[in-house]
Design a protein around this motif. Structure first.
Motif, PDB file in Angstrom:
ATOM      1  N   MET A 123      18.356  -8.169  13.221  1.00  0.00           N
ATOM      2  CA  MET A 123      18.155  -8.175  11.594  1.00  0.00           C
ATOM      3  C   MET A 123      17.042  -8.557  11.446  1.00  0.00           C
ATOM      4  N   LYS A 124      16.266  -9.364  12.187  1.00  0.00           N
ATOM      5  CA  LYS A 124      14.750  -9.626  12.061  1.00  0.00           C
ATOM      6  C   LYS A 124      13.811  -8.348  12.205  1.00  0.00           C
ATOM      7  N   ILE A 125      14.375  -7.364  12.856  1.00  0.00           N
ATOM      8  CA  ILE A 125      13.201  -6.149  12.806  1.00  0.00           C
ATOM      9  C   ILE A 125      13.637  -5.528  11.632  1.00  0.00           C
ATOM     10  N   LEU A 126      14.782  -5.471  10.828  1.00  0.00           N
ATOM     11  CA  LEU A 126      14.895  -4.786   9.782  1.00  0.00           C
ATOM     12  C   LEU A 126      14.230  -5.658   8.828  1.00  0.00           C
ATOM     13  N   GLN A 127      14.135  -6.808   8.827  1.00  0.00           N
ATOM     14  CA  GLN A 127      13.546  -7.704   7.790  1.00  0.00           C
ATOM     15  C   GLN A 127      11.840  -7.378   7.938  1.00  0.00           C
ATOM     16  N   LYS A 128      11.379  -7.308   9.182  1.00  0.00           N
ATOM     17  CA  LYS A 128      10.053  -7.036   9.139  1.00  0.00           C
ATOM     18  C   LYS A 128       9.540  -5.698   8.838  1.00  0.00           C
ATOM     19  N   ILE A 129      10.418  -4.605   9.117  1.00  0.00           N
ATOM     20  CA  ILE A 129      10.320  -3.201   8.507  1.00  0.00           C
ATOM     21  C   ILE A 129      10.305  -3.363   7.098  1.00  0.00           C
ATOM     22  N   VAL A 130      11.354  -3.859   6.520  1.00  0.00           N
ATOM     23  CA  VAL A 130      11.179  -4.047   5.010  1.00  0.00           C
ATOM     24  C   VAL A 130      10.023  -4.907   4.595  1.00  0.00           C
ATOM     25  N   GLY A 131       9.577  -5.710   5.139  1.00  0.00           N
ATOM     26  CA  GLY A 131       8.281  -6.603   4.577  1.00  0.00           C
ATOM     27  C   GLY A 131       7.124  -5.595   4.808  1.00  0.00           C
ATOM     28  N   ILE A 132       6.950  -4.793   5.724  1.00  0.00           N
ATOM     29  CA  ILE A 132       5.954  -3.917   5.898  1.00  0.00           C
ATOM     30  C   ILE A 132       5.709  -3.057   4.770  1.00  0.00           C
ATOM     31  N   ILE A 133       7.250  -2.487   4.466  1.00  0.00           N
ATOM     32  CA  ILE A 133       7.392  -1.386   3.361  1.00  0.00           C
ATOM     33  C   ILE A 133       6.773  -2.244   2.062  1.00  0.00           C
ATOM     34  N   TYR A 134       7.219  -3.203   1.669  1.00  0.00           N
ATOM     35  CA  TYR A 134       6.842  -3.984   0.556  1.00  0.00           C
ATOM     36  C   TYR A 134       5.445  -4.247   0.380  1.00  0.00           C
ATOM     37  N   VAL A 135       4.746  -4.813   1.502  1.00  0.00           N
ATOM     38  CA  VAL A 135       3.375  -5.029   1.488  1.00  0.00           C
ATOM     39  C   VAL A 135       2.572  -3.732   1.223  1.00  0.00           C
ATOM     40  N   LEU A 136       2.895  -2.686   1.688  1.00  0.00           N
ATOM     41  CA  LEU A 136       2.238  -1.486   1.701  1.00  0.00           C
ATOM     42  C   LEU A 136       2.578  -0.797   0.234  1.00  0.00           C
ATOM     43  N   ALA A 137       3.663  -0.838  -0.389  1.00  0.00           N
ATOM     44  CA  ALA A 137       3.929  -0.718  -1.638  1.00  0.00           C
ATOM     45  C   ALA A 137       3.114  -1.578  -2.667  1.00  0.00           C
ATOM     46  N   GLY A 138       2.893  -2.873  -2.373  1.00  0.00           N
ATOM     47  CA  GLY A 138       2.318  -3.752  -3.264  1.00  0.00           C
ATOM     48  C   GLY A 138       0.762  -3.140  -3.238  1.00  0.00           C
ATOM     49  N   LEU A 139       0.153  -2.972  -2.019  1.00  0.00           N
ATOM     50  CA  LEU A 139      -1.072  -2.315  -1.730  1.00  0.00           C
ATOM     51  C   LEU A 139      -1.327  -0.937  -2.612  1.00  0.00           C
ATOM     52  N   GLY A 140      -0.371  -0.316  -2.375  1.00  0.00           N
ATOM     53  CA  GLY A 140      -0.411   0.900  -3.059  1.00  0.00           C
ATOM     54  C   GLY A 140      -0.574   1.038  -4.574  1.00  0.00           C
ATOM     55  N   LYS A 141      -0.162  -0.002  -5.313  1.00  0.00           N
ATOM     56  CA  LYS A 141      -0.300  -0.204  -6.644  1.00  0.00           C
ATOM     57  C   LYS A 141      -1.871  -0.007  -7.151  1.00  0.00           C
ATOM     58  N   ALA A 142      -2.748  -0.485  -5.881  1.00  0.00           N
ATOM     59  CA  ALA A 142      -3.998  -0.580  -6.407  1.00  0.00           C
ATOM     60  C   ALA A 142      -4.723   0.862  -6.412  1.00  0.00           C
ATOM     61  N   PHE A 143      -3.945   1.823  -5.980  1.00  0.00           N
ATOM     62  CA  PHE A 143      -4.520   3.155  -5.827  1.00  0.00           C
ATOM     63  C   PHE A 143      -3.750   3.961  -6.783  1.00  0.00           C
ATOM     64  N   PRO A 144      -4.336   4.297  -7.975  1.00  0.00           N
ATOM     65  CA  PRO A 144      -3.568   5.332  -8.872  1.00  0.00           C
ATOM     66  C   PRO A 144      -3.248   6.745  -8.341  1.00  0.00           C
ATOM     67  N   GLN A 145      -4.179   6.836  -7.234  1.00  0.00           N
ATOM     68  CA  GLN A 145      -4.039   8.527  -6.707  1.00  0.00           C
ATOM     69  C   GLN A 145      -2.359   8.478  -6.043  1.00  0.00           C
ATOM     70  N   LEU A 146      -2.044   7.198  -5.793  1.00  0.00           N
ATOM     71  CA  LEU A 146      -0.663   7.227  -4.889  1.00  0.00           C
ATOM     72  C   LEU A 146       0.418   7.307  -5.908  1.00  0.00           C
ATOM     73  N   GLU A 147       0.044   6.060  -6.859  1.00  0.00           N
ATOM     74  CA  GLU A 147       1.234   6.185  -7.997  1.00  0.00           C
ATOM     75  C   GLU A 147       0.493   5.862  -9.195  1.00  0.00           C
ATOM     76  N   ASN A 148       0.619   6.614 -10.062  1.00  0.00           N
ATOM     77  CA  ASN A 148      -0.115   6.334 -11.489  1.00  0.00           C
ATOM     78  C   ASN A 148       0.944   5.626 -12.411  1.00  0.00           C
ATOM     79  N   VAL A 149       1.043   4.067 -12.257  1.00  0.00           N
ATOM     80  CA  VAL A 149       2.063   3.497 -13.149  1.00  0.00           C
ATOM     81  C   VAL A 149       2.084   3.659 -14.378  1.00  0.00           C
ATOM     82  N   SER A 150       1.126   3.885 -15.141  1.00  0.00           N
ATOM     83  CA  SER A 150       0.798   4.134 -16.630  1.00  0.00           C
ATOM     84  C   SER A 150       1.724   5.602 -16.811  1.00  0.00           C
TER      85      SER A 150
END
Length: 138
Positions: free
Chosen positions: A1-28
């Motif tokens: 279960m720790k591996i799944l937790q780490k994978i999800v953690g990485i996904i959320y960190v990358l998603a959070g960083l991705g918000k800084a780049f409108p080319q990836l996702e234009n939130v507006s």
């Protein structure tokens, strides 16, 4: 279960960083599409507020995603709180965006169920913990 937790953690960190780049996702743009899709529904007012404050929402969500992912990666004591926060975020995302983006049911739905599994794992004592408690009572 720790591996799944780490994978999800990485996904959320990358998603959070991705918000800084409108080319990836234009939130507006995403929130504008949600506003259009939610017209004449109970979600119209909230959708309008989110769209009008999309710069703040983008920063807020980016920080929330990044920090909750970071907690899953490095902080044992706040994992339950981070998972509960992720579940609440996913419920909000699905509620607001489902009429504009049906794909959210697949993407965020999978993350929702993974979060539930991780939360149940956090709430259920492991076999090792049970064994240790039994030894202490002897």
């Amino acid at each position: 279960m720790k591996i799944l937790q780490k994978i999800v953690g990485i996904i959320y960190v990358l998603a959070g960083l991705g918000k800084a780049f409108p080319q990836l996702e234009n939130v507006s743009e995403v929130l504008h599409n949600a506003l259009l899709a939610n017209q004449n529904t109970i979600l119209e007012g909230v959708s309008e507020w989110l769209y009008l404050n999309s710069a703040f929402i983008n920063i807020f969500v980016g920080i929330a995603l990044f920090s909750s992912g970071l907690v899953l990666l490095i902080n044992k004591s706040l994992v339950k709180a981070a998972i509960i926060g992720q579940i609440l975020m996913l419920i909000c995302f699905i509620t607001i965006l489902h009429k504009a983006y049906w794909q959210i049911f697949i993407i965020d739905g999978v993350l929702f169920f993974i979060a539930l599994i991780l939360l149940l794992n956090q709430l259920t004592p492991s076999f090792k913990d049970k064994k240790q408690r039994n030894l202490q009572t002897l």
